[in-house]
Design a protein around this motif. Structure first.
Motif, PDB file in Angstrom:
ATOM      1  N   MET A   1       0.844  -1.203   0.000  1.00 53.62           N
ATOM      2  CA  MET A   1       0.000   0.000   0.000  1.00 53.62           C
ATOM      3  C   MET A   1       0.873   1.245   0.000  1.00 53.62           C
ATOM      4  SD  MET A   1      -2.973   1.082   2.732  1.00 53.62           S
ATOM      5  CE  MET A   1      -3.875   2.604   2.515  1.00 53.62           C
ATOM      6  N   LYS A   2       0.617   2.150  -0.917  1.00 48.55           N
ATOM      7  CA  LYS A   2       1.413   3.361  -1.035  1.00 48.55           C
ATOM      8  C   LYS A   2       1.170   4.292   0.147  1.00 48.55           C
ATOM      9  CE  LYS A   2       1.943   7.451  -3.988  1.00 48.55           C
ATOM     10  NZ  LYS A   2       1.416   8.406  -2.987  1.00 48.55           N
ATOM     11  N   LYS A   3       2.254   4.789   0.737  1.00 46.89           N
ATOM     12  CA  LYS A   3       2.121   5.760   1.815  1.00 46.89           C
ATOM     13  C   LYS A   3       1.709   7.110   1.247  1.00 46.89           C
ATOM     14  CE  LYS A   3       5.676   3.861   4.903  1.00 46.89           C
ATOM     15  NZ  LYS A   3       6.957   4.170   5.603  1.00 46.89           N
ATOM     16  N   ASN A   4       0.876   7.816   2.001  1.00 42.95           N
ATOM     17  CA  ASN A   4       0.554   9.181   1.609  1.00 42.95           C
ATOM     18  C   ASN A   4       1.794  10.056   1.770  1.00 42.95           C
ATOM     19  OD1 ASN A   4      -2.141   8.899   0.869  1.00 42.95           O
ATOM     20  ND2 ASN A   4      -2.846   9.092   2.973  1.00 42.95           N
ATOM     21  N   GLN A   5       1.943  11.015   0.865  1.00 46.29           N
ATOM     22  CA  GLN A   5       3.086  11.926   0.902  1.00 46.29           C
ATOM     23  C   GLN A   5       2.589  13.335   1.193  1.00 46.29           C
ATOM     24  OE1 GLN A   5       4.671  10.857  -3.087  1.00 46.29           O
ATOM     25  NE2 GLN A   5       6.501  10.214  -2.004  1.00 46.29           N
ATOM     26  N   TYR A   6       3.218  13.976   2.174  1.00 47.37           N
ATOM     27  CA  TYR A   6       2.801  15.295   2.613  1.00 47.37           C
ATOM     28  C   TYR A   6       3.954  16.281   2.494  1.00 47.37           C
ATOM     29  CZ  TYR A   6      -0.950  12.624   4.901  1.00 47.37           C
ATOM     30  OH  TYR A   6      -2.005  11.781   5.160  1.00 47.37           O
ATOM     31  N   VAL A   7       3.611  17.534   2.182  1.00 49.02           N
ATOM     32  CA  VAL A   7       4.600  18.600   2.244  1.00 49.02           C
ATOM     33  C   VAL A   7       4.046  19.658   3.182  1.00 49.02           C
ATOM     34  CG1 VAL A   7       3.677  19.667   0.125  1.00 49.02           C
ATOM     35  CG2 VAL A   7       5.945  20.322   0.987  1.00 49.02           C
ATOM     36  N   VAL A   8       4.859  20.054   4.165  1.00 49.09           N
ATOM     37  CA  VAL A   8       4.467  21.037   5.170  1.00 49.09           C
ATOM     38  C   VAL A   8       5.322  22.279   4.990  1.00 49.09           C
ATOM     39  CG1 VAL A   8       4.290  21.546   7.637  1.00 49.09           C
ATOM     40  CG2 VAL A   8       3.759  19.244   6.799  1.00 49.09           C
ATOM     41  N   PHE A   9       4.678  23.416   4.817  1.00 44.08           N
ATOM     42  CA  PHE A   9       5.392  24.687   4.680  1.00 44.08           C
ATOM     43  C   PHE A   9       5.249  25.483   5.983  1.00 44.08           C
ATOM     44  CE2 PHE A   9       4.149  23.524   0.356  1.00 44.08           C
ATOM     45  CZ  PHE A   9       5.333  23.724  -0.344  1.00 44.08           C
ATOM     46  N   GLY A  10       6.371  25.759   6.626  1.00 44.06           N
ATOM     47  CA  GLY A  10       6.352  26.568   7.839  1.00 44.06           C
ATOM     48  C   GLY A  10       6.457  25.732   9.096  1.00 44.06           C
ATOM     49  N   LEU A  11       7.442  26.060   9.923  1.00 47.26           N
ATOM     50  CA  LEU A  11       7.698  25.278  11.127  1.00 47.26           C
ATOM     51  C   LEU A  11       7.448  26.079  12.401  1.00 47.26           C
ATOM     52  CD1 LEU A  11      10.865  23.254  10.073  1.00 47.26           C
ATOM     53  CD2 LEU A  11       8.583  22.346  10.609  1.00 47.26           C
ATOM     54  N   GLY A  12       6.274  26.699  12.467  1.00 50.93           N
ATOM     55  CA  GLY A  12       5.836  27.234  13.749  1.00 50.93           C
ATOM     56  C   GLY A  12       5.412  26.071  14.630  1.00 50.93           C
ATOM     57  N   ARG A  13       4.746  26.374  15.742  1.00 51.98           N
ATOM     58  CA  ARG A  13       4.341  25.302  16.658  1.00 51.98           C
ATOM     59  C   ARG A  13       3.391  24.318  15.986  1.00 51.98           C
ATOM     60  NH1 ARG A  13       2.247  28.020  22.076  1.00 51.98           N
ATOM     61  NH2 ARG A  13       1.855  25.823  22.549  1.00 51.98           N
ATOM     62  N   PHE A  14       2.443  24.846  15.204  1.00 49.83           N
ATOM     63  CA  PHE A  14       1.487  23.977  14.523  1.00 49.83           C
ATOM     64  C   PHE A  14       2.177  23.113  13.475  1.00 49.83           C
ATOM     65  CE2 PHE A  14      -1.423  23.273  10.938  1.00 49.83           C
ATOM     66  CZ  PHE A  14      -2.429  22.570  11.575  1.00 49.83           C
ATOM     67  N   GLY A  15       3.005  23.746  12.639  1.00 56.04           N
ATOM     68  CA  GLY A  15       3.685  23.010  11.576  1.00 56.04           C
ATOM     69  C   GLY A  15       4.623  21.938  12.103  1.00 56.04           C
ATOM     70  N   ALA A  16       5.347  22.240  13.184  1.00 55.90           N
ATOM     71  CA  ALA A  16       6.275  21.266  13.764  1.00 55.90           C
ATOM     72  C   ALA A  16       5.521  20.091  14.375  1.00 55.90           C
ATOM     73  CB  ALA A  16       7.162  21.945  14.805  1.00 55.90           C
ATOM     74  N   ALA A  17       4.455  20.378  15.130  1.00 62.46           N
ATOM     75  CA  ALA A  17       3.675  19.306  15.753  1.00 62.46           C
ATOM     76  C   ALA A  17       3.011  18.427  14.697  1.00 62.46           C
ATOM     77  CB  ALA A  17       2.626  19.907  16.685  1.00 62.46           C
ATOM     78  N   LEU A  18       2.499  19.054  13.650  1.00 61.10           N
ATOM     79  CA  LEU A  18       1.865  18.322  12.562  1.00 61.10           C
ATOM     80  C   LEU A  18       2.868  17.404  11.868  1.00 61.10           C
ATOM     81  CD1 LEU A  18      -0.529  17.887  10.607  1.00 61.10           C
ATOM     82  CD2 LEU A  18       0.265  19.885   9.355  1.00 61.10           C
ATOM     83  N   THR A  19       4.062  17.932  11.599  1.00 62.93           N
ATOM     84  CA  THR A  19       5.103  17.136  10.947  1.00 62.93           C
ATOM     85  C   THR A  19       5.437  15.890  11.753  1.00 62.93           C
ATOM     86  OG1 THR A  19       6.080  19.081   9.884  1.00 62.93           O
ATOM     87  CG2 THR A  19       7.506  17.170  10.176  1.00 62.93           C
ATOM     88  N   LYS A  20       5.635  16.063  13.057  1.00 61.46           N
ATOM     89  CA  LYS A  20       5.987  14.926  13.922  1.00 61.46           C
ATOM     90  C   LYS A  20       4.870  13.897  13.972  1.00 61.46           C
ATOM     91  CE  LYS A  20       9.130  17.587  16.846  1.00 61.46           C
ATOM     92  NZ  LYS A  20       9.390  18.158  18.199  1.00 61.46           N
ATOM     93  N   ALA A  21       3.628  14.375  14.023  1.00 63.06           N
ATOM     94  CA  ALA A  21       2.495  13.459  14.077  1.00 63.06           C
ATOM     95  C   ALA A  21       2.398  12.626  12.802  1.00 63.06           C
ATOM     96  CB  ALA A  21       1.203  14.241  14.298  1.00 63.06           C
TER      97      ALA A  21
END
Length: 230
Positions: free
Chosen positions: A1-21
């Motif tokens: 099964m292919k993994k979903n691929q995400y790109v996150v722009f911006g590493l504020g608190r929301f962006g960093a927490a989202l990336t780790k999750a």
């Protein structure tokens, strides 16, 4: 099964927490920010981190983000950059683009250029309060893609005073605890020996099906696809 691929722009608190999750769940995550220190800090928690100015169209083209499934633009404080990057992501053809907005006017522009989901912090807090009032154990529910969900819950009774190793949720339930809020303390990527307390707020990440199954095992039911873990 292919993994979903995400790109996150911006590493504020929301962006960093989202990336780790997303990364803890097993997704492939590309992160872009022009702050080299933030890029160095997030590197262990993502597939690839790039230090660059994403408002440069040529930089974005060279980055090759056209194969991404979801783009999340977390640069609400810089309205011009937010709009420009969101528009480029839509033009490139990324299937789902999500962007944070700083106010209603910002939100309106993002919606006009075709952003699929626009998040405003004030609205998110309103939804969070409503969730707390209607279903006290579920503080927030966020769906980032059709197959991925993050929920923030208060510690279920059966989890109190148990360590993450003892719970072994990654193997038994195929979900991850990615953030724990304990009073004023924020515990990101908690270690296995972290013991949960009764008043903790816990961010759990997993597929929609796995989150539903976890709810069913905890309560014997799922109501309107919402989570109610006792």
């Amino acid at each position: 099964m292919k993994k979903n691929q995400y790109v996150v722009f911006g590493l504020g608190r929301f962006g960093a927490a989202l990336t780790k999750a997303l990364y803890n769940y097993g997704a492939e995550v590309l992160v872009v920010d022009k702050d080299e220190d933030k890029i160095n800090e997030i590197s262990p928690y993502c597939t690839h981190a790039v230090c660059m100015d994403a408002t440069d169209e040529h930089n974005l083209e060279r980055l090759g983000i056209n194969n991404m499934d979801v783009a999340i633009v977390c640069i609400a404080s810089n309205v011009e950059a937010s709009i420009f990057i969101s528009l480029l992501c839509k033009q490139i053809g990324i299937p789902k683009v999500m962007s944070k907005a700083s106010n209603e006017r910002h939100k309106l522009v993002l919606e006009r250029i075709g952003v699929d989901t626009v998040l405003i912090p004030e609205e998110a807090m309103g939804e969070r309060l409503a969730s707390m009032l209607v279903k006290p154990n579920v503080v927030e529910i966020m769906t980032l893609a059709d197959s991925f969900r993050m929920i923030e819950i208060r510690t279920p009774k059966r989890w109190v005073d148990k360590t993450l190793i003892e719970l072994n949720l990654r193997n038994t339930e195929r979900v991850n605890i990615v953030v724990i809020k304990r009073g004023d303390e924020i515990i990101t990527s908690p270690a296995g020996d972290c013991k949960l307390e009764a008043d903790d707020l816990i961010v759990v990440a997993g597929s929609v099906d796995d989150i539903k199954r976890l709810s069913n095992k905890a309560t014997g039911k799922a109501v309107d696809d919402k989570i109610d873990i006792q």
